[in-house]
Write an enzyme that holds these catalytic residues in place. Structure first.
Site, PDB file in Angstrom:
ATOM      1  N   GLU A 116     -34.952  -1.592  12.628  1.00 43.57           N
ATOM      2  CA  GLU A 116     -35.408  -2.857  12.035  1.00 43.57           C
ATOM      3  C   GLU A 116     -36.815  -2.730  11.446  1.00 43.57           C
ATOM      4  O   GLU A 116     -37.697  -2.223  12.126  1.00 43.57           O
ATOM      5  CB  GLU A 116     -35.399  -3.987  13.072  1.00 43.57           C
TER       6      GLU A 116
ATOM      7  N   HIS B 122     -30.142 -12.610  21.372  1.00 45.73           N
ATOM      8  CA  HIS B 122     -29.905 -12.108  20.018  1.00 45.73           C
ATOM      9  C   HIS B 122     -28.448 -11.707  19.776  1.00 45.73           C
ATOM     10  O   HIS B 122     -28.023 -11.603  18.627  1.00 45.73           O
ATOM     11  CB  HIS B 122     -30.750 -10.856  19.766  1.00 45.73           C
TER      12      HIS B 122
ATOM     13  N   ALA C  34     -38.458  -4.147  22.468  1.00 44.88           N
ATOM     14  CA  ALA C  34     -37.032  -3.851  22.585  1.00 44.88           C
ATOM     15  C   ALA C  34     -36.335  -4.259  21.300  1.00 44.88           C
ATOM     16  O   ALA C  34     -36.904  -4.957  20.477  1.00 44.88           O
ATOM     17  CB  ALA C  34     -36.424  -4.622  23.766  1.00 44.88           C
ATOM     18  N   MET C  35     -35.101  -3.804  21.155  1.00 47.51           N
ATOM     19  CA  MET C  35     -34.324  -4.116  19.948  1.00 47.51           C
ATOM     20  C   MET C  35     -32.899  -4.462  20.322  1.00 47.51           C
ATOM     21  O   MET C  35     -32.254  -3.747  21.092  1.00 47.51           O
ATOM     22  CB  MET C  35     -34.357  -2.905  19.005  1.00 47.51           C
ATOM     23  N   GLU C  36     -32.429  -5.517  19.679  1.00 48.48           N
ATOM     24  CA  GLU C  36     -31.157  -6.140  20.066  1.00 48.48           C
ATOM     25  C   GLU C  36     -29.932  -5.489  19.455  1.00 48.48           C
ATOM     26  O   GLU C  36     -29.009  -6.199  19.063  1.00 48.48           O
ATOM     27  CB  GLU C  36     -31.210  -7.616  19.673  1.00 48.48           C
ATOM     28  N   ASN C  37     -29.862  -4.168  19.344  1.00 50.74           N
ATOM     29  CA  ASN C  37     -28.660  -3.555  18.778  1.00 50.74           C
ATOM     30  C   ASN C  37     -27.442  -4.051  19.561  1.00 50.74           C
ATOM     31  O   ASN C  37     -27.407  -3.927  20.782  1.00 50.74           O
ATOM     32  CB  ASN C  37     -28.730  -2.039  18.889  1.00 50.74           C
TER      33      ASN C  37
ATOM     34  N   GLU D  84     -35.614 -14.735  15.569  1.00 50.83           N
ATOM     35  CA  GLU D  84     -36.719 -14.418  16.491  1.00 50.83           C
ATOM     36  C   GLU D  84     -37.273 -15.643  17.202  1.00 50.83           C
ATOM     37  O   GLU D  84     -37.621 -15.588  18.371  1.00 50.83           O
ATOM     38  CB  GLU D  84     -37.826 -13.660  15.771  1.00 50.83           C
TER      39      GLU D  84
ATOM     40  N   HIS E 297     -34.318 -12.217  26.075  1.00 51.66           N
ATOM     41  CA  HIS E 297     -34.576 -12.369  24.635  1.00 51.66           C
ATOM     42  C   HIS E 297     -33.560 -11.528  23.845  1.00 51.66           C
ATOM     43  O   HIS E 297     -32.901 -12.030  22.928  1.00 51.66           O
ATOM     44  CB  HIS E 297     -36.022 -11.921  24.361  1.00 51.66           C
ATOM     45  N   GLU E 298     -33.414 -10.277  24.230  1.00 48.76           N
ATOM     46  CA  GLU E 298     -32.486  -9.400  23.489  1.00 48.76           C
ATOM     47  C   GLU E 298     -31.053  -9.887  23.642  1.00 48.76           C
ATOM     48  O   GLU E 298     -30.263  -9.821  22.707  1.00 48.76           O
ATOM     49  CB  GLU E 298     -32.616  -7.955  23.960  1.00 48.76           C
TER      50      GLU E 298
HETATM   51 ZN   LIG Z   1     -36.246 -10.437  18.969  1.00 49.14          ZN
END
Ligand SMILES: [Zn+2]
Length: 854
Positions: free
Chosen positions: A131, A312, A275-278, A331, A308-309
């Protein structure tokens, strides 16, 4: 040559004529363990339709080399088709099959396919992070969120490794020293959400199941993973526990079954963000695996990120913004849900809204006062703009405004709106209007004016109480004055506080009302006795800066720590910090408040932010002539509270760390050395590895750690974390040679990994070393454009922000920044934005210093 950027117009143009049926992506990473191998093979087979046959288009690809491009069986010459950032194809048919074979580079900047070798056991680990637009570093793609498609990944990796991606693997076949992992096709998702994680990760598996409304059972395999050498510290039970509570909660609230099959959570090294919501394969920074004791604030922070993730998966992954203008759609929601779910899912972190009010909103207030601030719904022209918009507005202000919307429209209407939104737009893309239409339906309210005031304008208002009393001390009028570029409707609670019999400041009345325009009278307050403290925005219902009337401010100066309610106290702390930042309270007064009352602060997260802010107040906002004394006062205070704190408590650890940050005189430094050597002890304080490094950093910055000692500590902790902190300690030494080495390591080489770029900058830029680093201000401004052109955007952002001469708080530095801005009007807007923000911080520091001097 368009360079690496991609504009919104180009993306719209592509989306207007293309629809993607699927990607098959084959990656061969068997070379990864060989440090001499710079690239891996990537083959993308893309099936797509074009509504205007005969037209041309391009794919995004940042590859070392393109070996072959084949469109509908026709071979194109890579030398002309590939320009370094794009693969151009013309003569499109109505239905197309495009194959691109490329050599892509292993990343050391955390962008694309990052490669890391563990110094402990020499194992190699890979993970992807994309991202907003780095999938193109791994495969050829249409790098925009609204060309969703199913992705089918096939990854060939060393035989001893495991591989994960968004979907489950269907088949693993061994051949020689390698195994090939074939994954199931994903649901239709955006390219920035795809992921691959590969390596000999330590894995903990679990399972979640749930009976759905229709009586069927939803089964979600869970896993959590980290590097093998972190396995002894991996508290997967706690992580998976929060995960299950979250899955329960979001299924209850969203009424849409988790759409991505399994749920893996990988804690990965040298990660650039939290972190990232893959979908199905979330990646986290591995600092969330705690090697040493941390306070409960760190556990709360991690649980917040997990939730949070997870939010998403619905807001962002199932329903995705069309373009980055509406990044807030995911977000702001996820940021709001992180706190909301900590409470709603019944985790043990019951002070989530205090953390939100005190820390998350501080980020928003800061960002919203920069000259570069923007509405929550932003105008994002291109990818560079997009990269900079992962900011305090898009996350924290957006979340604060949603919190307010929930209060305004009601949580039932809000969540009913969310449920309809998911059903209406599943696997699609949306804009602001799509959400507002549904929320208007469910709430029965007109949200256009709300959206105009809160989502489509920028800036923060301040609210100030104005109290008049009669001769008997009764309120004759209480008015709320609103100040700001845009005056907005605020729903607020006004808290009236007085001392109780035990001396605590407690709320004696709460009046809720709508504040509109420049002056609003609080009718209900008339006739009440004048309270000791009037707290506007009590309960933190709206988004604003709170000011005080003179008498309330006096009450706070004498007794801020006596406010009994945790949230009211946290709001008061935030308000006096804003006064300090705004040059309305002398920095030394703020420091005095912290020294007097922080010892009473029960909320550990609030205490830690007080530490940070008090240090910042002395370093940047205090009159330079008082800085030395302010520093001594902080260190003395830290030592006093450290000795007073309960043995083994979080508070004790926080004060120990604060002592490490502030220690300067021989008494404090002697204690630091004694703690390291084991000759000094604080009852209950475990001087574990991370604390040891904090203490070494202190000694290094004071010029009291020898090279041999630092090397010795690294030998004892030759880990990724140890290496980072050792690097930071070297850069923190107070010598011209150390500063020159750190500067050069970052500027003169592109080989340094992101984690060590960060460590060098952190050690270099210590505010206390301003005399040593002053001579780097001029080269900094000369280098900016070259850095922006040559480095990846992630690294460039760190250099621009990290090496800005922020410690040189002088009119001269301000003039140098202005000269650069004046002389470089044509520089990339994203670069100008970063410099403008740093310049604004500097001007703010000068105003605060003037206030402190007066
Ligand atoms: Zn986020």
């Amino acid at each position: 040559m368009p360079g690496k950027n991609l504009s919104r117009d180009e993306a719209q143009q592509r989306a207007s004529i293309l629809a993607v049926d699927g990607y098959q992506v084959q990656l061969d990473v068997t070379s990864a363990p060989d440090p001499a191998a710079a690239t891996f093979r990537s083959t993308t087979t893309l099936t797509f339709r074009c509504s205007e046959p005969g037209s041309s288009t391009f794919l995004d690809l940042l590859a070392s080399a393109v070996r072959a491009v084949t469109l509908n069986g026709r071979e194109l010459d890579p030398a002309t088709a590939f320009d370094g950032a794009r693969v151009h194809v013309d003569g499109l048919a109505a239905e197309n099959v495009l194959v691109v074979e490329a050599d892509c580079a292993y990343s050391r900047t955390g962008e694309g396919l990052h490669r890391f070798t563990d110094p402990v056991d020499h194992e190699t680990y890979l993970y992807t992070h994309y991202e907003p637009a780095d999938a193109r570093r791994v495969f050829a793609t249409f790098e925009q969120p609204d060309l969703k498609a199913p992705f089918t990944f096939t990854v060939t990796a060393p035989a001893a490794w495991d591989v994960w991606s968004n979907a489950v693997h269907e088949r693993v076949t061994a051949e020689g020293d390698a195994r090939t992992w074939e994954f199931a096709p994903t649901q239709p998702i955006s390219s920035y959400l795809t992921a691959v994680v590969a390596g000999p990760y330590h894995v903990v598996r679990d399972h979640y199941s749930r009976t759905l409304a229709d009586g069927s059972t939803l089964e979600i395999p869970l896993s959590a993973m980290c590097r093998r050498s972190l396995a002894p510290y991996f508290d997967a039970d706690e992580i998976l526990g929060v995960t299950k509570l979250g899955l329960d909660f979001f299924h209850e609230e969203f009424d849409y079954p988790y759409p991505f099959g399994k749920y893996d959570q990988a804690f990965v090294p040298e990660y650039n963000i939290g972190a990232m919501e893959n979908p199905g394969c979330v990646t986290f920074r591995e600092e969330f695996v705690f090697r040493s004791k941390v306070t409960d604030a760190a556990y709360e922070g991690r649980a917040n990120v997990i939730l949070h993730e997870m939010a998403h998966m619905w807001f962002g992954d199932l329903v995705t913004m069309r373009w980055w203008d509406d990044l807030w759609l995911k977000e702001s929601f996820a940021d709001f849900m992180g706190s909301y779910a900590l409470i709603g899912a019944r985790t043990r972190y019951s002070s989530a809204w205090i953390t939100f009010a005190n820390q998350r909103k501080a980020w928003a207030y800061r960002q919203d006062q920069f000259p570069t601030t923007h509405p929550i719904t932003a105008d994002i022209r291109d990818l560079e703009d997009a990269k900079l918009n992962f900011d305090g507005i898009t996350y924290a202000k957006g979340a604060a405004v949603l919190k307010q919307l929930v209060a305004y429209a009601g949580s039932d209407a809000f969540f009913e709106g969310a449920r309809r939104y998911f059903k209406a737009h599943a696997f699609g893309n949306t804009e602001l209007a799509d959400l507002l239409d549904i929320l208007e339906e469910t709430s029965g309210r007109d949200l256009k004016s709300w959206a105009a005031a809160w989502l489509q304008t920028a800036g923060v208002d301040s609210l100030t109480p104005q109290v008049t009393v009669d001769s008997e001390g009764r309120i004759t009028e209480l008015a709320v004055l609103q100040d700001g570029d845009v005056l907005r409707p605020h729903r607020i609670a006004v808290g009236l506080y007085d001392r109780d019999a035990d001396g605590a400041l407690v709320r004696t009345a709460r009046i809720e009302l709508d504040v509109t325009g420049a002056r609003t009278v609080v009718a209900e307050a008339v006739g009440r006795p004048r309270p000791a403290l009037v707290l506007l925005n009590d309960d933190d219902l709206t988004y604003c800066k709170i000011r005080f009337d003179a008498e309330s401010l006096e009450t706070l100066r004498a007794g801020l720590g006596d406010i009994q309610d945790d949230l009211a106290r946290a709001l008061s702390w935030s308000a006096v910090w804003n006064l300090t930042r705004d040059g309305l309270m002398p920095a030394r007064d703020y420091v005095a408040l912290v020294l007097r009352f922080a010892g009473q602060e029960s909320n550990i997260g609030v205490l830690q932010s007080l530490h940070q802010q008090a240090k910042g107040a002395v370093d940047l906002y205090a009159d330079p002539a008082w800085r030395g004394e302010g520093g001594r006062l902080l260190a003395d205070g830290a030592l006093r509270e450290l000795r007073a704190a309960a043995p083994g408590s979080d508070h004790q650890l926080a004060w120990a760390r604060f002592l490490a940050q502030t220690a300067n005189g021989s008494e404090h430094l002697g204690l630091v050395r004694g703690l390291l050597a084991g000759t000094a002890r604080i009852d209950g304080l475990d001087v574990d590895q991370e604390l040891r490094w904090s203490l070494w950093l202190t000694l290094a910055a004071a010029g009291q750690a020898s090279d041999e000692e630092l090397a010795g500590e690294l030998a004892a902790d030759n880990t990724a974390s140890g290496k980072r902190q050792y690097t930071q300690a070297l850069a923190a030494r107070p010598t011209p040679e150390a500063k020159a080495a750190a500067w050069s390591a970052v500027i003169d080489s592109e080989e340094l990994p992101n984690a060590l770029v960060e460590a060098n900058i952190a050690g270099f830029a210590l505010p206390g070393h301003r005399d040593l680093t002053a001579l780097y201000a001029a080269p900094y401004f000369k280098l900016l454009e070259r850095v922006w052109a040559d480095r990846t955007i992630e690294i460039a952002m760190r250099i621009v922000g990290g090496f800005f001469p922020r410690a040189q708080t002088s009119e001269q530095t301000l003039a140098e920044a202005d000269a650069w801005l004046d002389g470089n009007r044509g520089a990339a807007p994203a670069l100008r934005r970063l410099v403008l923000e740093c310049r604004d911080d500097l001007a703010r520091a000068l105003r605060a210093q003037a206030c402190d001097r007066a």
